[in-house]
Design an enzyme around this catalytic site. Structure first.
Site, PDB file in Angstrom:
ATOM      1  N   ARG A  80       0.850  -1.186   0.000  1.00  0.00           N
ATOM      2  CA  ARG A  80       0.000   0.000   0.000  1.00  0.00           C
ATOM      3  C   ARG A  80       0.891   1.243   0.000  1.00  0.00           C
ATOM      4  O   ARG A  80       1.644   1.478   0.958  1.00  0.00           O
ATOM      5  CB  ARG A  80      -0.909   0.003   1.231  1.00  0.00           C
ATOM      6  CG  ARG A  80      -1.820   1.225   1.252  1.00  0.00           C
ATOM      7  CD  ARG A  80      -2.577   1.387   2.554  1.00  0.00           C
ATOM      8  NE  ARG A  80      -3.175   2.724   2.565  1.00  0.00           N
ATOM      9  CZ  ARG A  80      -3.351   3.462   3.650  1.00  0.00           C
ATOM     10  NH1 ARG A  80      -2.986   3.008   4.833  1.00  0.00           N
ATOM     11  NH2 ARG A  80      -3.883   4.667   3.551  1.00  0.00           N
ATOM     12  N   HIS A 124      -3.058  11.024   0.804  1.00  0.00           N
ATOM     13  CA  HIS A 124      -2.493  10.853   2.132  1.00  0.00           C
ATOM     14  C   HIS A 124      -1.952  12.208   2.588  1.00  0.00           C
ATOM     15  O   HIS A 124      -0.755  12.369   2.830  1.00  0.00           O
ATOM     16  CB  HIS A 124      -1.409   9.779   2.122  1.00  0.00           C
ATOM     17  CG  HIS A 124      -1.114   9.203   3.477  1.00  0.00           C
ATOM     18  ND1 HIS A 124      -1.085   7.843   3.724  1.00  0.00           N
ATOM     19  CD2 HIS A 124      -0.833   9.799   4.662  1.00  0.00           C
ATOM     20  CE1 HIS A 124      -0.789   7.630   5.004  1.00  0.00           C
ATOM     21  NE2 HIS A 124      -0.626   8.817   5.592  1.00  0.00           N
ATOM     22  N   ASN A 290      -7.446   1.714  10.142  1.00  0.00           N
ATOM     23  CA  ASN A 290      -6.135   1.998  10.727  1.00  0.00           C
ATOM     24  C   ASN A 290      -6.295   2.027  12.236  1.00  0.00           C
ATOM     25  O   ASN A 290      -7.075   2.824  12.766  1.00  0.00           O
ATOM     26  CB  ASN A 290      -5.593   3.339  10.242  1.00  0.00           C
ATOM     27  CG  ASN A 290      -5.292   3.367   8.755  1.00  0.00           C
ATOM     28  OD1 ASN A 290      -5.457   2.379   8.050  1.00  0.00           O
ATOM     29  ND2 ASN A 290      -4.836   4.506   8.265  1.00  0.00           N
ATOM     30  N   TYR A 292      -4.170   2.097  15.990  1.00  0.00           N
ATOM     31  CA  TYR A 292      -2.935   2.227  16.758  1.00  0.00           C
ATOM     32  C   TYR A 292      -3.146   2.075  18.256  1.00  0.00           C
ATOM     33  O   TYR A 292      -2.353   1.423  18.928  1.00  0.00           O
ATOM     34  CB  TYR A 292      -2.267   3.577  16.455  1.00  0.00           C
ATOM     35  CG  TYR A 292      -1.669   3.622  15.063  1.00  0.00           C
ATOM     36  CD1 TYR A 292      -0.405   3.093  14.815  1.00  0.00           C
ATOM     37  CD2 TYR A 292      -2.386   4.155  13.993  1.00  0.00           C
ATOM     38  CE1 TYR A 292       0.142   3.106  13.544  1.00  0.00           C
ATOM     39  CE2 TYR A 292      -1.849   4.170  12.715  1.00  0.00           C
ATOM     40  CZ  TYR A 292      -0.591   3.643  12.485  1.00  0.00           C
ATOM     41  OH  TYR A 292      -0.058   3.646  11.223  1.00  0.00           O
ATOM     42  N   GLU A 352      -3.491  -0.039   8.243  1.00  0.00           N
ATOM     43  CA  GLU A 352      -2.298   0.385   8.980  1.00  0.00           C
ATOM     44  C   GLU A 352      -2.353  -0.194  10.380  1.00  0.00           C
ATOM     45  O   GLU A 352      -3.399  -0.174  11.028  1.00  0.00           O
ATOM     46  CB  GLU A 352      -2.191   1.912   9.113  1.00  0.00           C
ATOM     47  CG  GLU A 352      -1.795   2.651   7.863  1.00  0.00           C
ATOM     48  CD  GLU A 352      -1.645   4.153   8.112  1.00  0.00           C
ATOM     49  OE1 GLU A 352      -1.339   4.554   9.260  1.00  0.00           O
ATOM     50  OE2 GLU A 352      -1.851   4.915   7.153  1.00  0.00           O
TER      51      GLU A 352
END
Length: 449
Positions: A80, A124, A290, A292, A352
């Site tokens: 990606r 992005h 994504n 985290y 991600e």
């Protein structure tokens, strides 16, 4: 170091790694590329923690063949990457810059020759500066320009890119770039930034239609999500948690899946024109997630401009970014998406997931990063548990292939599976690269069970 075998993932599960254009490419004037908001932001004193810029970054523009070889050695199914809008349209509008598209044309062909599926993100965060000068994402016209850019790009690459992602983390771009000003373009609008949310989503919907006119490959968006952990047991604390969840997790998902916008302060309904919500809710093939870390939330202090306060979560190890390492949050989040959106939820890919640590080569030039290995091991086991819970997850992309230019943190945070010496551009695979390579090889020969 983890010793237990990784549990088996479903057949056809896609393994990949991610990067973004402005963080790795460098060559900011090569091939007719125009300036982006991040070029401008980095030139403003005090904006970047170490005073650096993405002017060279990892020099991927000139070293992409070396990086494709690293991908091939890792054994991933997909890569990606993002396409820099200012390379394709230096002014943000008008005909495509052929030299800019030539770079991505070469990259895509080299990936395919190596047996790696190209997964391209169109945006992005690197908005062409001329569009920001005209109002940026506060200007409705930017959504139309984004769709134009999407069609030009897909006309060149649509026959070979295997997954298209329209936007990366529109919540983060809105909140940090336009809400509190710590990212480009550096505006501080707080809840008056709703126009940025709406126009990004409108641009997404218009881009979905543009992509489908040029390619039959799946289309997705990559949202950042964070499970909300309410710290406190008062009604005010719970209300603060609900407000933050609406902002972070639902603002960019409810309208995508046909629910319209959640209730939020500052939401200016006059910006929503007839037909906008239908455009935004155009069906997508994949929801990129994504993840985290979770977020601690409690009631706001008196006089706060926000309806919540963000607070640290205790009891977790911390990354170099001071983020809690909470694999349980990934399982929690995926269950929340399933329970909240039900049959409207498309298949998910984790687009991600990763962590920053202060990785330093030893006397022999080797880079050991056991904390990253532990992070990946824990999160992949949590992901497998979520799949066992019935969540339809079909892929996982590690952030990131390379140490890179980490936005406002400059070169101070390292997320890569591969260490980069920014002075020499030497790439050194870390022990996490070897661990992931071996795990993927074992999973394919059936021994990771």
């Amino acid at each position: 170091m983890p010793t237990a075998p990784m549990p088996e993932f479903p057949a056809g599960f896609r393994w990949g790694v991610s990067t973004s254009a402005h963080q790795i490419e460098g060559a900011v004037t090569a091939g007719g590329r125009g300036p982006s908001i991040w070029d401008t932001f980095a030139r403003s004193p005090g904006r970047i923690s170490d005073g650096s810029s993405g002017e060279v970054a990892c020099d991927h523009y000139h070293r992409h063949s070396e990086d494709v070889a690293l991908l091939a050695g890792l054994g991933v199914d997909a890569y990606r990457f993002s396409i820099a809008w200012p390379r394709v349209q230096p002014s943000g509008s008008g005909p495509a810059n052929a030299a800019g598209l030539d770079f991505y044309d070469r990259l895509v062909d080299e990936l395919l020759a190596a047996g790696i599926d190209p997964a391209a993100t169109l945006y992005h965060w690197d908005l062409p500066q001329p569009l920001e000068d005209a109002g940026g994402w506060l200007n409705r016209d930017t959504a139309a320009r984004f769709a134009e850019y999407a069609e030009l790009t897909a006309a060149r690459l649509g026959d070979r890119v295997k997954l298209w992602i329209t936007l990366n983390e529109p919540f983060i771009h809105m909140s940090l770039g336009y809400g509190i000003g710590t990212h480009a373009p550096g505006q501080m609008l707080l809840f008056d930034a709703f126009g940025v949310a709406h126009h990004q989503l409108l641009g997404h919907g218009l881009a979905v239609a543009a992509l489908r006119s040029r390619t039959s490959s799946p289309v997705a968006i990559a949202n950042n999500y964070s499970p909300v952990r309410v710290v406190g047991d008062s009604d005010a604390d719970r209300a603060a948690g609900a407000a933050y969840e609406a902002l972070h997790n639902r603002l960019f998902t409810d309208p995508l899946l046909g629910r319209g916008y959640p209730e939020l302060p500052g939401l200016d309904a006059s910006l929503i024109h007839a037909g906008d919500l239908e455009t935004i809710a155009a069906p997508i093939d994949v929801l990129g997630v994504n993840y985290y870390n979770p977020t601690g939330v409690r009631a706001a202090e008196e006089g706060s401009p926000l309806p919540f306060d963000l607070v640290p979560l205790d009891g977790y190890p911390r990354t170099a970014f001071d983020w809690p390492v909470a694999p349980d949050g990934l399982r929690e989040l995926l269950g929340w998406l399933r329970d909240t959106y039900g049959d409207a939820l498309p298949p998910i890919e984790i687009t991600e997931g990763g962590c920053a640590y202060d990785d330093v080569p030893d006397a022999h030039g080797q880079v050991a990063d056991p904390d990253r290995i532990a992070y990946l091991d824990g999160h992949l086991r949590a992901l497998r548990a979520a799949i066992d819970d019935g969540v339809d997850v079909r892929g996982y992309f590690v952030w990131s292939l390379l140490d890179n230019w980490e936005w406002a943190e400059g070169f101070t945070k390292r997320f890569g599976l591969v260490h980069v010496d920014y002075l020499t551009q030497r790439r050194t695979p870390k022990s996490s690269y070897t661990w992931l390579r071996d795990m993927l090889a074992a999973s394919r020969d059936g021994s990771a069970r």
